[in-house]
Motif scaffolding. Structure first.
Motif, PDB file in Angstrom:
ATOM      1  N   ALA A 147       2.706  10.894   1.505  1.00 45.12           N
ATOM      2  CA  ALA A 147       2.385  11.454   2.218  1.00 45.12           C
ATOM      3  C   ALA A 147       2.877  10.976   3.504  1.00 45.12           C
ATOM      4  O   ALA A 147       3.517  11.773   4.272  1.00 45.12           O
ATOM      5  N   GLY A 148       2.931   9.700   3.910  1.00 46.41           N
ATOM      6  CA  GLY A 148       3.526   9.308   5.211  1.00 46.41           C
ATOM      7  C   GLY A 148       5.088   9.094   5.269  1.00 46.41           C
ATOM      8  O   GLY A 148       5.591   9.480   6.068  1.00 46.41           O
ATOM      9  N   HIS A 163      -6.701   2.881  -7.957  1.00 43.16           N
ATOM     10  CA  HIS A 163      -6.481   2.360  -6.579  1.00 43.16           C
ATOM     11  C   HIS A 163      -4.877   2.388  -6.517  1.00 43.16           C
ATOM     12  O   HIS A 163      -4.643   2.723  -5.388  1.00 43.16           O
ATOM     13  N   GLN A 217       8.795  -0.138  -4.203  1.00 39.03           N
ATOM     14  CA  GLN A 217       7.346  -0.674  -4.554  1.00 39.03           C
ATOM     15  C   GLN A 217       6.646   0.607  -5.449  1.00 39.03           C
ATOM     16  O   GLN A 217       5.797   0.182  -6.489  1.00 39.03           O
ATOM     17  N   HIS A 225      -0.163  -0.929   1.118  1.00 39.30           N
ATOM     18  CA  HIS A 225       0.901  -0.307   0.913  1.00 39.30           C
ATOM     19  C   HIS A 225       1.939  -0.841   2.083  1.00 39.30           C
ATOM     20  O   HIS A 225       1.659  -0.416   3.069  1.00 39.30           O
ATOM     21  N   ALA A 246      -8.425   8.229   3.329  1.00 40.05           N
ATOM     22  CA  ALA A 246      -7.901   9.638   2.756  1.00 40.05           C
ATOM     23  C   ALA A 246      -9.106  10.421   2.460  1.00 40.05           C
ATOM     24  O   ALA A 246      -9.188  11.582   2.092  1.00 40.05           O
ATOM     25  N   ARG A 247     -10.459  10.043   2.581  1.00 40.37           N
ATOM     26  CA  ARG A 247     -11.461  10.554   2.169  1.00 40.37           C
ATOM     27  C   ARG A 247     -11.977  11.375   3.434  1.00 40.37           C
ATOM     28  O   ARG A 247     -11.972  10.892   4.673  1.00 40.37           O
ATOM     29  N   MET A 268      -9.279   1.797   1.122  1.00 39.77           N
ATOM     30  CA  MET A 268      -9.073   1.294  -0.301  1.00 39.77           C
ATOM     31  C   MET A 268      -8.137   0.253  -0.374  1.00 39.77           C
ATOM     32  O   MET A 268      -6.865   0.413  -0.050  1.00 39.77           O
ATOM     33  N   LYS A 316      -6.341  10.326   6.556  1.00 44.17           N
ATOM     34  CA  LYS A 316      -4.925  10.444   6.384  1.00 44.17           C
ATOM     35  C   LYS A 316      -4.620  11.560   5.812  1.00 44.17           C
ATOM     36  O   LYS A 316      -5.431  12.225   4.979  1.00 44.17           O
ATOM     37  N   PRO A 317      -3.219  12.007   5.793  1.00 39.82           N
ATOM     38  CA  PRO A 317      -2.244  11.541   6.589  1.00 39.82           C
ATOM     39  C   PRO A 317      -2.731  11.571   7.951  1.00 39.82           C
ATOM     40  O   PRO A 317      -2.936  12.803   8.644  1.00 39.82           O
ATOM     41  N   THR A 336       3.081   2.280   4.088  1.00 39.00           N
ATOM     42  CA  THR A 336       2.206   2.893   5.034  1.00 39.00           C
ATOM     43  C   THR A 336       2.074   1.656   6.335  1.00 39.00           C
ATOM     44  O   THR A 336       1.888   2.220   7.477  1.00 39.00           O
ATOM     45  N   GLN A 355       4.690   0.020  -9.119  1.00 35.96           N
ATOM     46  CA  GLN A 355       3.431   0.623  -8.991  1.00 35.96           C
ATOM     47  C   GLN A 355       3.233   1.415 -10.631  1.00 35.96           C
ATOM     48  O   GLN A 355       2.328   1.453 -11.039  1.00 35.96           O
ATOM     49  N   HIS A 406      -3.818   5.908  -5.497  1.00 35.06           N
ATOM     50  CA  HIS A 406      -4.456   6.173  -3.977  1.00 35.06           C
ATOM     51  C   HIS A 406      -3.417   5.627  -3.089  1.00 35.06           C
ATOM     52  O   HIS A 406      -3.134   6.333  -2.230  1.00 35.06           O
ATOM     53  N   SER A 407      -2.977   4.191  -3.445  1.00 32.46           N
ATOM     54  CA  SER A 407      -2.099   3.805  -2.370  1.00 32.46           C
ATOM     55  C   SER A 407      -0.668   4.539  -2.395  1.00 32.46           C
ATOM     56  O   SER A 407      -0.217   4.867  -1.218  1.00 32.46           O
ATOM     57  N   LYS A 432      -0.175   7.476  -3.183  1.00 34.63           N
ATOM     58  CA  LYS A 432      -0.594   8.992  -2.646  1.00 34.63           C
ATOM     59  C   LYS A 432      -0.295   8.886  -1.089  1.00 34.63           C
ATOM     60  O   LYS A 432       0.336   9.577  -0.452  1.00 34.63           O
ATOM     61  N   GLY A 433      -0.963   7.725  -0.617  1.00 36.44           N
ATOM     62  CA  GLY A 433      -0.799   7.778   0.996  1.00 36.44           C
ATOM     63  C   GLY A 433       0.291   7.107   1.434  1.00 36.44           C
ATOM     64  O   GLY A 433       0.789   7.993   2.516  1.00 36.44           O
ATOM     65  N   ALA A 434       1.084   6.593   0.808  1.00 34.66           N
ATOM     66  CA  ALA A 434       2.588   6.249   1.383  1.00 34.66           C
ATOM     67  C   ALA A 434       3.322   7.354   1.315  1.00 34.66           C
ATOM     68  O   ALA A 434       4.254   7.698   2.111  1.00 34.66           O
ATOM     69  N   ASP A 446      -7.272   0.272   6.274  1.00 37.66           N
ATOM     70  CA  ASP A 446      -7.283   1.283   5.358  1.00 37.66           C
ATOM     71  C   ASP A 446      -8.640   1.050   4.707  1.00 37.66           C
ATOM     72  O   ASP A 446      -9.076  -0.134   4.788  1.00 37.66           O
TER      73      ASP A 446
END
Lengths: 109, 331
Positions: free
Chosen positions: A63-64, A53, A31, B7, B80-81, B51, B101-102, B10, A35, A56-57, A59-61, B49
């Motif tokens: 971190a997870g 965007h 993925q 994602h 995340a904000r 965004m 998040k996280p 996630t 990206q 952002h996506s 970044k979140g994944a 989520d």
């Protein structure tokens, strides 16, 4: 300094399920490379919002999955994308790609 | 519950974690897909989520709040904000809670428990409200509608009949010599007679169209939409026969019961705009007539003719009312 891969921590959260970890890492890598490609195309098209965007996506994944350093760079890229700073986006996109490579090495070694 | 995140990693992480906790987890990649999934397979807990492409978390919250669902939807916004403004925007869009998040797994589970508690409360409250609303219009003894429902619903039925120029009729019936049953056999047996009366007659009307209400002590009203005077008389005769045909089984043995019936129908040319009270009064006058003519019969508004069969004879002229034919009361 943020770590490349907090493997232990993620594995703990997955209750020691190595197979699941491998599945998630594979999914994440494929993925993420998609990206990176999309963000490069967006940068070439001057589409900073799209970079924002995607970063952002990512970044979140990241971190997870315990990819701290990658998540950190993705956050910076996200910020640059949000601000429409295409110059910074170019540099940071490069940094994110390098960090992704480093993560890939860490998980496969 | 439904997990919404663009994602796949996630999404999968959340799925795995929540499935471990015993949740049935659906997932969607963005708001529009989430709405589709909810429409196909509703679940009251949504973790989304912020965004996302296509439709973001805020739009999803607004879209969910803008529609009717099977139950309340408890919405948790993942973001995340953490700026106060963003939190307020999220809550204003209809989110119940938000998580930054996280997300720590234990915190996520704790917040979901809160959500479930609220959904449980909502469910209980709705059930109670429904039950209270039902009780408010039900006669506790017989389970048919009560007078309150009659006086609320009959005017509505009349308005509807008038608006669409449809017929409507009602039957007022009264058990003959019911006081005698109470006095001789006791109130408990009297109650049993009333219960048997509604059991026997309640099944004779069209389900979901006609309805039966207890008007007073031993007085009942059948409301018959889409029924004219002739149809109403025919039914009243059938009901009369059904009551008199066989004694009512009670704890004091079989009790022979008869009832008198007065009918009224909305006139075809309803110039007077008859109200519910007037129509009931009309039926009551007929009922009085039926009683005066010897009970155990039907009387309609057109003279005494309704008390007779098609050949013009009163088919039950001489049957005496036998309200106390049961066994004597026990010691």
């Amino acid at each position: 300094m943020t770590e490349i891969f907090r493997r232990h921590e993620v594995l703990e959260r997955l209750e020691g399920d190595e197979d699941l970890l491998r599945e998630l890492v594979d999914l994440f890598l494929s993925q993420s490379w998609i990206q990176i490609g999309e963000m490069k195309a967006a940068l070439a098209a001057g589409d900073a919002a799209s970079v924002w965007h995607q970063a952002h996506s990512l970044k979140g994944a990241a971190a997870g999955l315990g990819a701290g350093a990658l998540s950190f760079q993705a956050a910076r890229l996200e910020k640059a994308g949000k601000e429409g700073d295409l110059e910074a986006v170019g540099a940071l996109l490069q940094a994110v790609q390098e960090e992704l490579s480093r993560f890939q090495q860490a998980v496969t070694s | 519950m439904l997990v919404v995140d663009d994602h796949p990693v996630t999404r999968r992480l959340l799925e795995v974690q929540l499935q471990r906790e015993g949740y049935r987890v659906l997932s969607a990649a963005h708001g529009r897909e989430a709405l589709e999934r909810l429409g196909e397979d509703f679940c009251p807990l949504v973790l989304t989520d912020w965004m996302m492409p296509e439709m973001d978390g805020l739009e999803l919250c607004r879209a969910i709040r803008g529609r009717e669902w099977d139950s309340y939807v408890y919405l948790i916004l993942l973001t995340a904000r953490d700026a106060l403004d963003d939190v307020l925007t999220g809550l204003e869009a209809g989110a119940d809670d938000y998580l930054v998040k996280p997300v720590h797994p234990m915190e996520l589970l704790a917040r979901l428990r809160t959500g479930r508690r609220i959904l449980d409360l909502e469910r209980t409250l709705k059930e109670r409200t429904r039950e209270i609303a039902r009780l408010a219009v039900t006669d506790p003894l017989t389970g048919v509608y009560n007078r309150r429902y009659l006086m609320e619903q009959l005017p509505r039925e009349l308005r509807r009949a008038r608006r669409y120029r449809r017929p409507l009729a009602l039957i007022l019936c009264d058990l003959d010599h019911f006081k005698g049953v109470n006095d001789t056999l006791g109130h408990k047996v009297g109650d049993e007679v009333l219960q048997e009366f509604t059991r026997r007659l309640g099944g004779q009307v069209r389900q979901g169209v006609d309805w039966l209400a207890r008007y007073g002590g031993e007085e009942f009203v059948f409301v018959l939409p889409e029924t004219d005077l002739a149809g109403c008389l025919a039914l009243a005769w059938r009901l009369r026969e059904l009551v008199a045909a066989a004694p009512f089984p009670t704890s004091a043995g079989p009790v022979a019961v008869t009832a008198s019936f007065g009918v009224a129908a909305l006139p075809a040319t309803d110039a007077a705009h008859l109200g519910a009270e007037a129509l009931l009064a009309q039926a009551d006058a007929c009922l009085y007539q039926a009683k005066a003519a010897g009970r155990n019969r039907v009387a309609g508004p057109e003279g005494g003719t309704a008390g007779r069969d098609e050949a013009g004879n009163n088919p039950w002229p001489s049957r005496p009312p036998r309200p106390m034919a049961g066994r004597p009361p026990k010691e």
